[in-house]
Design a protein around this motif. Sequence first.
Motif: not given
Length: 188
Positions: A147-166
């Motif tokens: 929750r603390k350290e890894t979940s922010p990685v999603k935001g990093y990729y969202e900024a560049n597009g190409h994020v798919y939630s399944i």
Amino acid sequence: MNLVLFGPPGAGKGTQAQSVCQNYGLGHLATGNLFRTHISNETPLGLRVKSILDSGELVPDSIVLDMVKEEIQKDDFKNGVVFDGFPRTVAQAEGLEEVLLNMGLTIDAFIMLDVPEEMLVQRLLSRGEGRSDDTEEKITHRLEVYRKETSPVKGYYEANGHVYSILGTGSIDEVYSRIQSVLDSLRK
Ligand code: ADP
């Protein structure tokens, strides 16, 4: 095609990564598996990270990135990579971007496997792989680290597009076919 398969511990990344790699001819780069192999072979790296994996903390970014840089040069990855359990911090995501850029590559899709937290704990407790970090206490800690350290990685990729939630619930085959729909839409 280079993919990041992302999600909390117990989301099913390893299982799904294996099928994706087989069916799309990609190499599976799972940092947790690499560390466990080093630990069981008692290599200098394995001896260095053993207590970290046992505690459920993250291995320092520089160690992870050095290992990935070396691994990705192997022939297994020449047709593309599924990253599993990596990047696990924003610094790792930045490091990966630089490594790929130097090789003339990018991440084509970031696939997030969504699974409710109660189900994660259940799955990890019942997977019976005998991992020293699969006790209830350590699982709770790994989820906190996620929750603390890894979940922010999603935001990093969202900024560049190409994020798919399944949705990662249901049978292994159901989850796989959701991933397949995303990947097939990318190839068109
Ligand atoms: P899970 O997703 O079930 O937690 P992994 O095999 O991906 O399992 O990871 C197990 C452990 O290995 C982590 O708790 C951590 O200590 C270490 N590890 C794996 N990948 C990374 C990474 N990218 N960065 C830091 N530590 C890592």
